[in-house]
Design a protein around this motif. Structure first.
Motif, mmCIF file in Angstrom:
data_model
loop_
_atom_site.group_PDB
_atom_site.id
_atom_site.type_symbol
_atom_site.label_atom_id
_atom_site.label_comp_id
_atom_site.label_asym_id
_atom_site.label_seq_id
_atom_site.Cartn_x
_atom_site.Cartn_y
_atom_site.Cartn_z
ATOM 1 N N ALA A 25 0.702 -0.931 0.072
ATOM 2 C CA ALA A 25 -0.439 -0.176 -0.164
ATOM 3 C C ALA A 25 0.848 1.200 0.051
ATOM 4 O O ALA A 25 0.184 2.559 -0.198
ATOM 5 C CB ALA A 25 -0.926 0.199 1.769
ATOM 6 N N SER A 26 1.829 1.230 0.317
ATOM 7 C CA SER A 26 3.054 2.081 0.285
ATOM 8 C C SER A 26 3.039 2.749 -0.749
ATOM 9 O O SER A 26 3.703 4.161 -1.519
ATOM 10 C CB SER A 26 4.452 1.803 1.233
ATOM 11 N N THR A 27 2.899 1.877 -2.103
ATOM 12 C CA THR A 27 3.623 2.425 -3.101
ATOM 13 C C THR A 27 2.330 3.115 -3.911
ATOM 14 O O THR A 27 2.165 2.902 -5.256
ATOM 15 C CB THR A 27 3.753 0.898 -4.093
ATOM 16 N N TRP A 28 0.820 2.740 -3.568
ATOM 17 C CA TRP A 28 -0.210 3.367 -3.824
ATOM 18 C C TRP A 28 -0.336 4.612 -4.444
ATOM 19 O O TRP A 28 0.890 5.612 -3.165
ATOM 20 C CB TRP A 28 -1.628 2.730 -3.352
ATOM 21 N N PRO A 29 -0.846 5.493 -5.443
ATOM 22 C CA PRO A 29 -0.885 6.885 -5.023
ATOM 23 C C PRO A 29 -1.051 7.508 -3.974
ATOM 24 O O PRO A 29 -2.552 6.971 -3.354
ATOM 25 C CB PRO A 29 -1.760 7.187 -6.345
ATOM 26 N N LYS A 30 -1.304 8.336 -3.243
ATOM 27 C CA LYS A 30 -1.570 9.185 -2.477
ATOM 28 C C LYS A 30 -2.857 10.144 -3.650
ATOM 29 O O LYS A 30 -2.710 11.291 -4.445
ATOM 30 C CB LYS A 30 -1.040 9.789 -1.748
ATOM 31 N N ILE A 31 -3.604 10.538 -2.658
ATOM 32 C CA ILE A 31 -4.611 11.196 -3.130
ATOM 33 C C ILE A 31 -5.260 12.199 -2.302
ATOM 34 O O ILE A 31 -5.746 12.190 -1.647
ATOM 35 C CB ILE A 31 -6.211 10.052 -3.743
ATOM 36 N N ALA A 32 -5.089 13.864 -2.701
ATOM 37 C CA ALA A 32 -5.521 14.822 -1.642
ATOM 38 C C ALA A 32 -7.467 14.684 -2.076
ATOM 39 O O ALA A 32 -7.397 14.810 -3.234
ATOM 40 C CB ALA A 32 -4.876 15.980 -2.615
ATOM 41 N N ILE A 33 -7.685 15.088 -0.921
ATOM 42 C CA ILE A 33 -9.122 15.116 -1.576
ATOM 43 C C ILE A 33 -10.285 16.402 -1.622
ATOM 44 O O ILE A 33 -9.351 17.116 -0.781
ATOM 45 C CB ILE A 33 -10.144 14.808 0.538
ATOM 46 N N PRO A 34 -10.629 16.750 -3.298
ATOM 47 C CA PRO A 34 -10.899 17.694 -3.389
ATOM 48 C C PRO A 34 -11.708 18.813 -2.205
ATOM 49 O O PRO A 34 -12.509 18.293 -1.670
ATOM 50 C CB PRO A 34 -11.894 17.508 -4.661
ATOM 51 N N ARG A 35 -11.771 20.219 -2.733
ATOM 52 C CA ARG A 35 -12.140 21.530 -1.682
ATOM 53 C C ARG A 35 -13.553 21.632 -2.017
ATOM 54 O O ARG A 35 -13.528 21.818 -4.073
ATOM 55 C CB ARG A 35 -11.448 21.939 -1.179
ATOM 56 N N VAL A 36 -15.019 21.311 -1.580
ATOM 57 C CA VAL A 36 -15.760 21.124 -2.599
ATOM 58 C C VAL A 36 -16.565 22.798 -2.199
ATOM 59 O O VAL A 36 -15.978 23.797 -1.819
ATOM 60 C CB VAL A 36 -17.363 20.683 -1.536
ATOM 61 N N PRO A 37 -16.570 23.556 -3.236
ATOM 62 C CA PRO A 37 -16.647 25.206 -3.605
ATOM 63 C C PRO A 37 -17.898 25.762 -2.732
ATOM 64 O O PRO A 37 -18.409 24.848 -3.110
ATOM 65 C CB PRO A 37 -16.375 25.142 -4.762
ATOM 66 N N ALA A 38 -18.007 26.231 -2.580
ATOM 67 C CA ALA A 38 -18.886 27.158 -2.504
ATOM 68 C C ALA A 38 -19.741 27.730 -3.395
ATOM 69 O O ALA A 38 -19.507 28.152 -4.018
ATOM 70 C CB ALA A 38 -18.843 28.458 -1.461
ATOM 71 N N ALA A 39 -20.704 28.210 -2.752
ATOM 72 C CA ALA A 39 -22.180 28.247 -4.155
ATOM 73 C C ALA A 39 -21.662 30.337 -4.063
ATOM 74 O O ALA A 39 -21.945 30.799 -3.238
ATOM 75 C CB ALA A 39 -23.398 27.901 -3.355
ATOM 76 N N PRO A 40 -22.591 30.693 -5.088
ATOM 77 C CA PRO A 40 -22.299 31.913 -4.786
ATOM 78 C C PRO A 40 -23.423 32.914 -3.946
ATOM 79 O O PRO A 40 -24.458 32.021 -3.690
ATOM 80 C CB PRO A 40 -23.384 32.031 -6.370
#
Length: 559
Positions: A485-500
């Motif tokens: 698992a140490s060779t699996w890619p690390k994935i950053a958790i996306p930031r959910v944008p604010a609504a207008p």
């Protein structure tokens, strides 16, 4: 059962006392979140060609390759099921031929350019969405038809489902549904959206996992129809003759289905641990409700919040089978396409919440689940499957194959459907230490293949003729030793944008589609005379009044 495994034997009739969730605090958080937040049939093979004769092990051997005992890929299976996207829509543009690793092939849109005919005979090819992130992620901007009549039209180009599906009616059906929902005919730019799909960089989390591990390119939904029916099939091997969420008897019909065995019952009887994880802000689990006559006794003991999922992953206590539900009622992260009402402000808020925010929030959920598994002590023995309940009326070019009905002796179900064919392809990504990067599994599989896999893994008897004939998922294993698992890619958790900010005043009028259906299910059982809510805020208040702590949330709260 070891000390490190969750309990599997519940106390039947466990108490369903009032939940102590604070309506004001949770409702405030909710609304803040909303605001802020080709094959032909002969080539593919027939799903029903596998013999249903012989004992459990013989059936398992006949449905796919055997996996050596020292390959622990399926010791722990985690399924995350999102909503309403087709394979071509999400993964159709994943690989050009020159991007595939040697020995791999994929049935995508680079390999099979496809089209439908629109109004006036104009040819509408399948294409990749382009433009800004927001412009891409909101498409399609009007909901598609999803029930059996719509899907028949999409597949066959006519309401008469006879012969081999030509996959020719997606544009025509979308035009009709658009006119019904919006009150006017769509423009070409609007109706061509049903033929569109995402370029790989539009969904970076799903794309990274698909390319770093593997995909199934012939995973078909169980029923050519709605969400509830397909989710029922996933764990019961049947939808009890239903092809609609609420037609022919309303939501209460799901409370009255026969108490047939589900895969949860099979696992529990064999003392194999399992859990369903759901978002606590949603108050209830759709999985639990759809199979209530069979598994209501387990609601308090085997259903847990997503916080508990992460705790279980961290501590190495994930059960043999975990099923994860996204948020489908409030502040969605299920990837359901936009369902737009009429009116400018409501349109824009609905598109935002079910388009941009929902898509990015779904990618964030996938990343969170993946990272939970990647960093778990159980990573090397866990397989994560990310799939979708149905295709959502979005274009796919591969005709669904035939399949055996759950019960040959059964009479036709709703709308005269005989359950002898599958629904359209849906995306399916498989993550495991036992899978090489860039793997494409070409086997014809489907929702009941998860049941088949668990039955093969744990020597369980099948549930119905459908899952008895289904291929297992064991062919996804391509390695004889695990990738650390140490060779699996690390994935950053996306930031959910604010609504207008200008849209926040419309928050109480935002449409919730499937979510309102789930609320309808709860009311059908616990408050049958209560009015059905038509907006987010009322739906939340209704659940706070009537869900009554039906489902467990955490091991710490267990009594």
């Amino acid at each position: 059962m070891t000390d490190s495994e969750p309990a599997v034997t519940p106390t039947p009739g466990a108490g369903v006392g009032r939940n102590v969730m604070s309506r004001e605090v949770t409702r405030r958080s909710l609304l803040a979140g909303i605001g802020l937040g080709v094959g032909g049939l002969a080539l593919l093979g027939d799903f029903s060609t596998i013999s249903a004769q012989g004992d459990v092990h013989a059936r398992a051997e006949g449905r796919g390759p055997a996996v050596p005992a020292d390959v622990r890929a399926f010791d722990h299976v985690v399924v995350l099921m999102l909503e309403n996207r087709s394979f071509d829509h999400v993964l159709g543009w994943l690989y050009r031929d020159d991007q595939l690793r040697p020995g791999q092939r994929v049935d995508g849109l680079y390999q099979h350019p496809s089209s439908n005919v629109g109004p006036g005979g104009v040819v509408i090819p399948a294409y990749r969405y382009t433009g800004s992130r927001d412009a891409v992620l909101v498409q399609p901007t009007t909901d598609t038809g999803e029930d059996l009549g719509h899907v028949n039209h999409q597949l066959f180009g006519t309401s008469s489902a006879v012969g081999r599906p030509a996959m020719s009616g997606f544009v025509a059906d979308y035009v009709e549904n658009f006119r019904s929902l919006r009150g006017h005919a769509p423009t070409k730019d609007e109706y061509r959206q049903v033929m569109g799909g995402f370029a790989p960089d539009a969904l970076p989390v799903l794309t990274t996992l698909a390319r770093s591990f593997g995909i199934f390119d012939h995973w078909f939904a169980a029923v050519p129809s709605d969400t509830f029916c397909n989710r029922s099939f996933f764990h019961s091997g049947t939808s009890h003759g239903y092809v609609t969420n609420a037609g022919s008897g309303g939501y209460e019909k799901w409370w009255n289905v026969p108490a047939v065995p589900t895969i949860f019952n099979r696992l529990n009887d064999a003392r194999v641990p399992w859990r369903v994880y759901y978002d606590e802000t949603q108050a209830v689990s759709l999985t639990g409700i759809l199979a209530a006559p069979s598994i209501e006794a387990y609601w308090k003991t085997n259903f847990r919040s997503m916080d508990q999922f992460h705790a279980d992953a961290r501590s190495g206590r994930l059960p043999a089978y975990s099923f994860i539900e996204p948020r489908m009622i409030f502040n969605r992260n299920s990837m359901h396409p936009a369902a737009v009402a009429s009116g400018d402000i409501v349109d824009r808020l609905s598109v935002y919440n079910k388009g941009v925010a929902d898509m990015i929030a779904a990618e964030a959920l996938v990343a969170e689940v993946y990272e939970g598994i990647r960093t778990s002590p159980q990573a090397d023995s866990t397989t994560l499957i990310i799939t979708f309940d149905e295709s959502g009326g979005l274009f796919d070019h591969v005709p669904p194959p035939a399949a055996p009905p759950p019960d040959d002796a059964a009479t036709p179900g709703e709308s005269g459907f005989t359950f002898d064919r599958l629904g359209p392809r849906v995306p399916a990504i498989v993550v495991s230490s036992w899978i090489d990067p860039g793997t494409v599994v070409n086997d014809v599989v489907g929702h009941t293949s998860v049941i088949a896999t668990l039955c093969a893994q744990h020597a369980l008897a099948p549930l119905t003729d459908r899952d008895a004939a289904a291929r297992t998922l064991l062919s996804a294993v391509t390695r004889s030793s695990a990738r650390p698992a140490s060779t699996w890619p690390k994935i950053a958790i996306p930031r959910v944008p604010a609504a207008p900010a200008s849209l926040l005043r419309a928050e109480d009028r935002a449409d919730t589609s499937t979510g309102l259906g789930i609320v309808g299910l709860v009311l059908a059982r616990f408050a049958p005379n209560a009015p059905r809510p038509e907006d987010v805020a009322t739906a939340f208040d209704t659940l706070a009044d009537h869900h009554a702590g039906l489902f467990g949330t955490s091991d710490a709260a267990r009594v």
